[in-house]
Design a protein around this motif. Sequence first.
Motif, mmCIF file in Angstrom:
data_model
loop_
_atom_site.group_PDB
_atom_site.id
_atom_site.type_symbol
_atom_site.label_atom_id
_atom_site.label_comp_id
_atom_site.label_asym_id
_atom_site.label_seq_id
_atom_site.Cartn_x
_atom_site.Cartn_y
_atom_site.Cartn_z
ATOM 1 N N PHE A 105 23.018 36.448 36.720
ATOM 2 C CA PHE A 105 23.426 37.141 37.940
ATOM 3 C C PHE A 105 22.426 38.239 38.323
ATOM 4 O O PHE A 105 21.995 38.325 39.478
ATOM 5 C CB PHE A 105 24.821 37.738 37.757
ATOM 6 N N LEU A 106 22.046 39.072 37.348
ATOM 7 C CA LEU A 106 21.117 40.162 37.640
ATOM 8 C C LEU A 106 19.753 39.639 38.090
ATOM 9 O O LEU A 106 19.163 40.145 39.056
ATOM 10 C CB LEU A 106 20.957 41.051 36.401
ATOM 11 N N LEU A 107 19.258 38.619 37.405
ATOM 12 C CA LEU A 107 17.968 38.044 37.797
ATOM 13 C C LEU A 107 18.051 37.392 39.174
ATOM 14 O O LEU A 107 17.099 37.455 39.957
ATOM 15 C CB LEU A 107 17.508 37.022 36.752
ATOM 16 N N SER A 108 19.187 36.767 39.484
ATOM 17 C CA SER A 108 19.360 36.149 40.802
ATOM 18 C C SER A 108 19.376 37.205 41.897
ATOM 19 O O SER A 108 18.770 37.014 42.970
ATOM 20 C CB SER A 108 20.653 35.335 40.841
ATOM 21 N N VAL A 109 20.055 38.318 41.652
ATOM 22 C CA VAL A 109 20.087 39.398 42.637
ATOM 23 C C VAL A 109 18.686 39.947 42.881
ATOM 24 O O VAL A 109 18.274 40.169 44.034
ATOM 25 C CB VAL A 109 21.036 40.516 42.170
ATOM 26 N N ILE A 110 17.923 40.136 41.794
ATOM 27 C CA ILE A 110 16.545 40.619 41.939
ATOM 28 C C ILE A 110 15.701 39.606 42.703
ATOM 29 O O ILE A 110 14.906 39.970 43.592
ATOM 30 C CB ILE A 110 15.940 40.905 40.557
ATOM 31 N N ALA A 111 15.871 38.321 42.367
ATOM 32 C CA ALA A 111 15.090 37.275 43.040
ATOM 33 C C ALA A 111 15.400 37.227 44.531
ATOM 34 O O ALA A 111 14.493 37.133 45.370
ATOM 35 C CB ALA A 111 15.374 35.916 42.389
ATOM 36 N N ILE A 112 16.669 37.300 44.881
ATOM 37 C CA ILE A 112 17.061 37.255 46.292
ATOM 38 C C ILE A 112 16.544 38.487 47.033
ATOM 39 O O ILE A 112 16.056 38.395 48.171
ATOM 40 C CB ILE A 112 18.593 37.139 46.397
ATOM 41 N N HIS A 113 16.644 39.643 46.400
ATOM 42 C CA HIS A 113 16.160 40.873 47.029
ATOM 43 C C HIS A 113 14.654 40.805 47.286
ATOM 44 O O HIS A 113 14.186 41.127 48.396
ATOM 45 C CB HIS A 113 16.489 42.067 46.139
ATOM 46 N N ARG A 114 13.894 40.380 46.285
ATOM 47 C CA ARG A 114 12.442 40.311 46.454
ATOM 48 C C ARG A 114 12.044 39.245 47.471
ATOM 49 O O ARG A 114 11.104 39.406 48.244
ATOM 50 C CB ARG A 114 11.762 40.019 45.116
ATOM 51 N N ARG A 115 12.782 38.133 47.508
ATOM 52 C CA ARG A 115 12.449 37.070 48.461
ATOM 53 C C ARG A 115 12.783 37.488 49.892
ATOM 54 O O ARG A 115 12.080 37.129 50.839
ATOM 55 C CB ARG A 115 13.193 35.787 48.073
ATOM 56 N N ASN A 116 13.844 38.259 50.059
ATOM 57 C CA ASN A 116 14.220 38.706 51.400
ATOM 58 C C ASN A 116 13.218 39.701 51.981
ATOM 59 O O ASN A 116 13.165 39.904 53.195
ATOM 60 C CB ASN A 116 15.611 39.331 51.379
ATOM 61 N N LYS A 117 12.442 40.337 51.125
ATOM 62 C CA LYS A 117 11.433 41.276 51.600
ATOM 63 C C LYS A 117 10.207 40.553 52.153
ATOM 64 O O LYS A 117 9.371 41.165 52.825
ATOM 65 C CB LYS A 117 11.012 42.215 50.461
ATOM 66 N N LEU A 118 10.088 39.252 51.865
ATOM 67 C CA LEU A 118 8.962 38.464 52.367
ATOM 68 C C LEU A 118 9.319 37.852 53.714
ATOM 69 O O LEU A 118 10.495 37.667 54.047
ATOM 70 C CB LEU A 118 8.603 37.356 51.373
ATOM 71 N N SER A 119 8.292 37.525 54.474
ATOM 72 C CA SER A 119 8.525 36.798 55.724
ATOM 73 C C SER A 119 9.017 35.396 55.410
ATOM 74 O O SER A 119 8.779 34.871 54.317
ATOM 75 C CB SER A 119 7.227 36.729 56.545
ATOM 76 N N PHE A 120 9.689 34.779 56.359
ATOM 77 C CA PHE A 120 10.284 33.465 56.125
ATOM 78 C C PHE A 120 9.230 32.441 55.725
ATOM 79 O O PHE A 120 9.483 31.557 54.902
ATOM 80 C CB PHE A 120 11.019 32.998 57.396
ATOM 81 N N GLU A 121 8.034 32.531 56.298
ATOM 82 C CA GLU A 121 6.984 31.566 56.007
ATOM 83 C C GLU A 121 6.455 31.696 54.586
ATOM 84 O O GLU A 121 5.970 30.720 54.001
ATOM 85 C CB GLU A 121 5.826 31.712 57.005
ATOM 86 N N LYS A 122 6.527 32.902 53.996
ATOM 87 C CA LYS A 122 5.965 33.124 52.666
ATOM 88 C C LYS A 122 6.967 32.873 51.540
ATOM 89 O O LYS A 122 6.587 32.834 50.377
ATOM 90 C CB LYS A 122 5.432 34.553 52.560
ATOM 91 N N ARG A 123 8.248 32.759 51.900
ATOM 92 C CA ARG A 123 9.257 32.573 50.865
ATOM 93 C C ARG A 123 9.127 31.194 50.213
ATOM 94 O O ARG A 123 8.837 30.198 50.873
ATOM 95 C CB ARG A 123 10.660 32.705 51.448
ATOM 96 N N PHE A 124 9.403 31.153 48.913
ATOM 97 C CA PHE A 124 9.412 29.864 48.225
ATOM 98 C C PHE A 124 10.673 29.098 48.597
ATOM 99 O O PHE A 124 11.769 29.657 48.645
ATOM 100 C CB PHE A 124 9.370 30.049 46.708
ATOM 101 N N MET A 125 10.505 27.805 48.855
ATOM 102 C CA MET A 125 11.625 26.924 49.155
ATOM 103 C C MET A 125 11.528 25.698 48.265
ATOM 104 O O MET A 125 10.431 25.224 47.955
ATOM 105 C CB MET A 125 11.608 26.487 50.621
ATOM 106 N N VAL A 126 12.675 25.212 47.827
ATOM 107 C CA VAL A 126 12.698 23.999 47.035
ATOM 108 C C VAL A 126 12.397 22.834 47.956
ATOM 109 O O VAL A 126 13.104 22.586 48.936
ATOM 110 C CB VAL A 126 14.070 23.800 46.358
ATOM 111 N N SER A 127 11.325 22.128 47.685
ATOM 112 C CA SER A 127 10.905 21.024 48.544
ATOM 113 C C SER A 127 10.812 19.745 47.736
ATOM 114 O O SER A 127 10.536 19.759 46.534
ATOM 115 C CB SER A 127 9.549 21.336 49.195
ATOM 116 N N LEU A 128 11.057 18.648 48.402
ATOM 117 C CA LEU A 128 10.983 17.327 47.785
ATOM 118 C C LEU A 128 10.081 16.444 48.613
ATOM 119 O O LEU A 128 10.344 16.208 49.798
ATOM 120 C CB LEU A 128 12.390 16.695 47.685
#
Length: 280
Positions: A105-128
Amino acid sequence: MRIEVKNEFPFIILFLSVILAVFIVLDMSGTVRVVLGLSFVLFFPGYTLIAALFPARDDLNCIERIALSFGLSIAVVPLLGLILNYTPWGIRLYPILLTLWIVTFLLSVIAIHRRNKLSFEKRFMVSLNVEATKWGNLSRMDKILSGALVGTIIFAVGSFYYVTTIPKVGDQFTEFYILGSGGKAEFYPRDIKTGEEKEVILGTVNHEYRPVSYTAEVRMDGYVKTRLGPFQLNHEEENEEPVSFSVDEPHENLKVEFLLFKDGESAPYRSLYLWVNVHE
Protein backbone atom coordinates in the motif's frame (compact mmCIF):
# COMPACT_ATOMS: atom_id res chain seq x y z
CA MET A 1 -1.58 -3.83 -32.70
CA ARG A 2 -0.57 -2.09 -29.46
CA ILE A 3 -2.79 -1.99 -26.36
CA GLU A 4 -2.10 0.35 -23.45
CA VAL A 5 -3.61 0.32 -19.98
CA LYS A 6 -3.91 4.00 -19.16
CA ASN A 7 -5.14 3.51 -15.57
CA GLU A 8 -2.62 3.46 -12.76
CA PHE A 9 -1.59 -0.18 -12.34
CA PRO A 10 -0.88 0.16 -8.56
CA PHE A 11 -4.64 0.70 -8.11
CA ILE A 12 -5.24 -2.75 -9.60
CA ILE A 13 -2.61 -4.25 -7.28
CA LEU A 14 -4.28 -2.71 -4.24
CA PHE A 15 -7.68 -3.98 -5.37
CA LEU A 16 -6.37 -7.52 -5.86
CA SER A 17 -4.59 -7.39 -2.50
CA VAL A 18 -7.86 -6.50 -0.77
CA ILE A 19 -9.59 -9.42 -2.51
CA LEU A 20 -6.85 -11.79 -1.31
CA ALA A 21 -7.21 -10.49 2.25
CA VAL A 22 -10.97 -11.18 2.10
CA PHE A 23 -10.30 -14.74 0.86
CA ILE A 24 -7.89 -15.37 3.74
CA VAL A 25 -10.05 -13.83 6.47
CA LEU A 26 -13.09 -15.80 5.30
CA ASP A 27 -10.93 -18.94 4.97
CA MET A 28 -11.93 -19.41 1.33
CA SER A 29 -9.75 -21.74 -0.73
CA GLY A 30 -9.46 -22.38 -4.45
CA THR A 31 -7.50 -21.51 -7.55
CA VAL A 32 -8.23 -17.79 -7.28
CA ARG A 33 -6.70 -17.61 -3.81
CA VAL A 34 -3.62 -19.54 -4.94
CA VAL A 35 -3.06 -17.28 -7.96
CA LEU A 36 -3.61 -14.11 -5.93
CA GLY A 37 -1.38 -15.43 -3.14
CA LEU A 38 1.49 -16.18 -5.51
CA SER A 39 1.16 -12.76 -7.13
CA PHE A 40 0.91 -11.08 -3.73
CA VAL A 41 4.18 -12.64 -2.56
CA LEU A 42 6.22 -13.00 -5.77
CA PHE A 43 5.21 -9.96 -7.83
CA PHE A 44 3.26 -7.16 -6.10
CA PRO A 45 5.95 -5.97 -3.61
CA GLY A 46 8.63 -5.81 -6.28
CA TYR A 47 6.41 -4.15 -8.87
CA THR A 48 5.20 -1.41 -6.53
CA LEU A 49 8.81 -0.77 -5.47
CA ILE A 50 9.88 -0.48 -9.12
CA ALA A 51 6.87 1.75 -9.85
CA ALA A 52 7.84 4.03 -6.94
CA LEU A 53 11.50 4.24 -8.00
CA PHE A 54 10.95 4.53 -11.76
CA PRO A 55 7.61 6.24 -12.51
CA ALA A 56 8.54 7.53 -15.99
CA ARG A 57 7.95 5.69 -19.25
CA ASP A 58 11.60 5.96 -20.33
CA ASP A 59 13.10 4.73 -17.05
CA LEU A 60 12.55 1.02 -17.75
CA ASN A 61 10.71 -0.97 -20.39
CA CYS A 62 8.07 -3.63 -19.63
CA ILE A 63 10.43 -6.60 -19.73
CA GLU A 64 12.86 -4.94 -17.34
CA ARG A 65 10.06 -3.97 -14.96
CA ILE A 66 8.59 -7.48 -14.88
CA ALA A 67 11.97 -9.16 -14.39
CA LEU A 68 12.99 -6.76 -11.64
CA SER A 69 9.55 -7.06 -10.00
CA PHE A 70 9.96 -10.81 -9.53
CA GLY A 71 13.58 -10.46 -8.43
CA LEU A 72 12.93 -7.69 -5.91
CA SER A 73 9.88 -9.48 -4.51
CA ILE A 74 11.98 -12.58 -3.86
CA ALA A 75 14.53 -10.33 -2.12
CA VAL A 76 12.11 -8.14 -0.13
CA VAL A 77 9.67 -10.77 1.20
CA PRO A 78 12.29 -12.91 3.04
CA LEU A 79 13.73 -9.70 4.53
CA LEU A 80 10.30 -8.75 5.89
CA GLY A 81 9.91 -12.30 7.24
CA LEU A 82 13.26 -12.01 9.02
CA ILE A 83 12.14 -8.75 10.63
CA LEU A 84 8.81 -10.32 11.70
CA ASN A 85 10.70 -13.21 13.28
CA TYR A 86 12.13 -10.81 15.87
CA THR A 87 8.74 -9.32 16.77
CA PRO A 88 6.14 -10.67 19.24
CA TRP A 89 3.87 -11.62 16.30
CA GLY A 90 6.35 -13.96 14.62
CA ILE A 91 6.10 -15.47 11.14
CA ARG A 92 2.42 -16.36 10.97
CA LEU A 93 -0.25 -15.95 8.32
CA TYR A 94 -1.96 -12.76 9.50
CA PRO A 95 1.21 -10.84 10.48
CA ILE A 96 2.72 -11.70 7.08
CA LEU A 97 -0.47 -10.71 5.27
CA LEU A 98 -0.74 -7.41 7.13
CA THR A 99 2.96 -6.56 6.71
CA LEU A 100 3.00 -7.26 2.97
CA TRP A 101 -0.26 -5.37 2.51
CA ILE A 102 1.06 -2.30 4.35
CA VAL A 103 4.32 -2.35 2.36
CA THR A 104 2.44 -2.77 -0.93
CA PHE A 105 0.00 0.00 0.00
CA LEU A 106 2.71 2.50 0.97
CA LEU A 107 4.78 1.79 -2.14
CA SER A 108 1.66 2.08 -4.31
CA VAL A 109 0.80 5.46 -2.80
CA ILE A 110 4.36 6.68 -3.44
CA ALA A 111 4.27 5.32 -6.99
CA ILE A 112 0.95 7.00 -7.77
CA HIS A 113 2.09 10.29 -6.25
CA ARG A 114 5.34 10.35 -8.22
CA ARG A 115 3.59 9.33 -11.45
CA ASN A 116 0.95 12.04 -11.07
CA LYS A 117 3.71 14.65 -10.92
CA LEU A 118 4.75 13.68 -14.47
CA SER A 119 3.01 14.79 -17.63
CA PHE A 120 0.63 12.25 -19.14
CA GLU A 121 3.01 11.55 -22.03
CA LYS A 122 5.92 10.71 -19.70
CA ARG A 123 4.02 8.39 -17.38
CA PHE A 124 4.68 4.67 -17.65
CA MET A 125 1.74 2.67 -18.95
CA VAL A 126 1.32 -1.07 -19.17
CA SER A 127 1.38 -1.82 -22.89
CA LEU A 128 0.92 -5.00 -24.87
CA ASN A 129 2.40 -5.37 -28.32
CA VAL A 130 0.67 -8.18 -30.20
CA GLU A 131 3.44 -8.43 -32.78
CA ALA A 132 5.95 -11.15 -31.92
CA THR A 133 9.49 -9.93 -31.42
CA LYS A 134 12.29 -12.10 -32.79
CA TRP A 135 14.93 -13.18 -30.31
CA GLY A 136 17.69 -11.96 -32.58
CA ASN A 137 16.25 -8.44 -32.65
CA LEU A 138 16.45 -8.04 -28.88
CA SER A 139 19.33 -6.17 -27.31
CA ARG A 140 21.79 -7.99 -25.10
CA MET A 141 20.25 -6.50 -21.96
CA ASP A 142 16.73 -7.52 -23.05
CA LYS A 143 17.97 -11.07 -23.66
CA ILE A 144 19.54 -11.23 -20.19
CA LEU A 145 16.42 -9.83 -18.51
CA SER A 146 14.14 -12.13 -20.53
CA GLY A 147 16.21 -15.14 -19.47
CA ALA A 148 16.18 -13.97 -15.87
CA LEU A 149 12.39 -13.53 -16.02
CA VAL A 150 11.86 -17.03 -17.42
CA GLY A 151 14.22 -18.51 -14.81
CA THR A 152 12.47 -16.66 -11.98
CA ILE A 153 9.04 -17.84 -13.11
CA ILE A 154 10.26 -21.44 -13.41
CA PHE A 155 11.82 -21.21 -9.92
CA ALA A 156 8.64 -19.74 -8.44
CA VAL A 157 6.39 -22.37 -10.06
CA GLY A 158 8.74 -25.16 -8.99
CA SER A 159 8.89 -23.86 -5.43
CA PHE A 160 5.09 -23.63 -5.27
CA TYR A 161 4.77 -27.21 -6.61
CA TYR A 162 7.24 -28.47 -4.01
CA VAL A 163 5.53 -26.68 -1.13
CA THR A 164 2.05 -27.88 -2.12
CA THR A 165 2.95 -31.49 -2.89
CA ILE A 166 5.56 -32.34 -0.25
CA PRO A 167 4.04 -32.89 3.20
CA LYS A 168 5.03 -30.24 5.71
CA VAL A 169 6.49 -32.22 8.63
CA GLY A 170 7.82 -30.24 11.53
CA ASP A 171 9.03 -31.42 14.92
CA GLN A 172 7.38 -34.70 15.91
CA PHE A 173 6.48 -34.85 19.58
CA THR A 174 3.66 -35.45 22.05
CA GLU A 175 2.52 -32.84 24.55
CA PHE A 176 1.88 -34.26 28.03
CA TYR A 177 0.73 -32.12 30.94
CA ILE A 178 -1.06 -32.05 34.31
CA LEU A 179 -3.83 -29.64 35.29
CA GLY A 180 -5.00 -29.02 38.82
CA SER A 181 -8.46 -28.25 40.11
CA GLY A 182 -10.54 -26.13 37.79
CA GLY A 183 -8.57 -27.31 34.77
CA LYS A 184 -5.72 -24.83 35.37
CA ALA A 185 -1.97 -25.26 35.66
CA GLU A 186 -2.13 -24.49 39.41
CA PHE A 187 -3.68 -25.68 42.68
CA TYR A 188 -2.05 -29.10 42.48
CA PRO A 189 -2.61 -31.40 45.48
CA ARG A 190 0.34 -30.98 47.85
CA ASP A 191 -1.05 -32.07 51.25
CA ILE A 192 -3.61 -34.86 51.50
CA LYS A 193 -5.01 -37.10 54.20
CA THR A 194 -4.71 -40.88 54.24
CA GLY A 195 -7.47 -42.48 52.20
CA GLU A 196 -8.47 -39.13 50.69
CA GLU A 197 -8.88 -39.11 46.91
CA LYS A 198 -7.33 -36.29 44.94
CA GLU A 199 -7.98 -35.63 41.29
CA VAL A 200 -5.86 -34.10 38.55
CA ILE A 201 -6.35 -33.89 34.80
CA LEU A 202 -3.90 -35.57 32.44
CA GLY A 203 -3.65 -33.93 29.04
CA THR A 204 -2.16 -35.42 25.89
CA VAL A 205 -1.80 -33.71 22.51
CA ASN A 206 -0.53 -35.56 19.44
CA HIS A 207 1.97 -33.62 17.30
CA GLU A 208 3.45 -36.76 15.72
CA TYR A 209 1.96 -36.24 12.22
CA ARG A 210 0.37 -39.70 12.43
CA PRO A 211 -2.16 -41.59 14.57
CA VAL A 212 -0.63 -42.81 17.83
CA SER A 213 -1.90 -45.16 20.54
CA TYR A 214 -1.21 -43.99 24.11
CA THR A 215 -1.38 -45.49 27.60
CA ALA A 216 -0.98 -43.50 30.82
CA GLU A 217 -0.11 -44.74 34.32
CA VAL A 218 -0.03 -43.30 37.82
CA ARG A 219 2.73 -44.79 39.99
CA MET A 220 3.67 -44.45 43.66
CA ASP A 221 6.80 -46.02 45.11
CA GLY A 222 7.21 -47.91 41.84
CA TYR A 223 3.71 -49.48 42.00
CA VAL A 224 1.05 -48.83 39.37
CA LYS A 225 -2.00 -47.30 41.05
CA THR A 226 -4.05 -46.29 38.01
CA ARG A 227 -3.86 -47.03 34.29
CA LEU A 228 -5.59 -45.09 31.50
CA GLY A 229 -6.08 -46.32 27.97
CA PRO A 230 -5.05 -47.39 25.54
CA PHE A 231 -6.51 -44.49 23.60
CA GLN A 232 -5.67 -43.35 20.08
CA LEU A 233 -5.19 -39.76 18.93
CA ASN A 234 -4.82 -38.47 15.40
CA HIS A 235 -2.39 -35.69 14.53
CA GLU A 236 -3.23 -32.48 16.46
CA GLU A 237 -5.96 -34.33 18.40
CA GLU A 238 -6.13 -33.68 22.15
CA ASN A 239 -7.31 -35.76 25.08
CA GLU A 240 -7.89 -34.55 28.64
CA GLU A 241 -8.98 -37.12 31.22
CA PRO A 242 -9.40 -36.83 35.01
CA VAL A 243 -7.45 -39.31 37.12
CA SER A 244 -7.76 -39.87 40.87
CA PHE A 245 -5.26 -41.22 43.38
CA SER A 246 -5.16 -41.84 47.13
CA VAL A 247 -2.61 -43.00 49.71
CA ASP A 248 -3.38 -45.33 52.64
CA GLU A 249 -0.35 -44.55 54.85
CA PRO A 250 1.29 -41.31 56.01
CA HIS A 251 4.24 -40.25 53.94
CA GLU A 252 6.52 -37.24 53.60
CA ASN A 253 7.46 -36.06 50.10
CA LEU A 254 5.82 -38.95 48.29
CA LYS A 255 6.62 -38.90 44.60
CA VAL A 256 3.48 -39.41 42.48
CA GLU A 257 4.55 -40.21 38.93
CA PHE A 258 2.45 -39.80 35.78
CA LEU A 259 3.87 -41.79 32.86
CA LEU A 260 2.86 -41.77 29.21
CA PHE A 261 3.57 -44.73 26.91
CA LYS A 262 3.40 -44.63 23.13
CA ASP A 263 2.44 -47.44 20.74
CA GLY A 264 2.71 -50.15 23.38
CA GLU A 265 6.36 -49.43 24.20
CA SER A 266 7.61 -50.63 27.59
CA ALA A 267 9.71 -47.53 28.31
CA PRO A 268 7.85 -44.32 29.23
CA TYR A 269 7.73 -41.75 26.44
CA ARG A 270 6.90 -38.80 28.72
CA SER A 271 6.91 -38.49 32.52
CA LEU A 272 5.63 -35.98 35.06
CA TYR A 273 5.47 -36.04 38.85
CA LEU A 274 4.13 -34.32 41.94
CA TRP A 275 5.51 -34.31 45.48
CA VAL A 276 2.79 -34.74 48.10
CA ASN A 277 2.69 -34.97 51.89
CA VAL A 278 0.27 -37.53 53.31
CA HIS A 279 -1.09 -36.96 56.84
CA GLU A 280 -3.49 -38.91 59.02
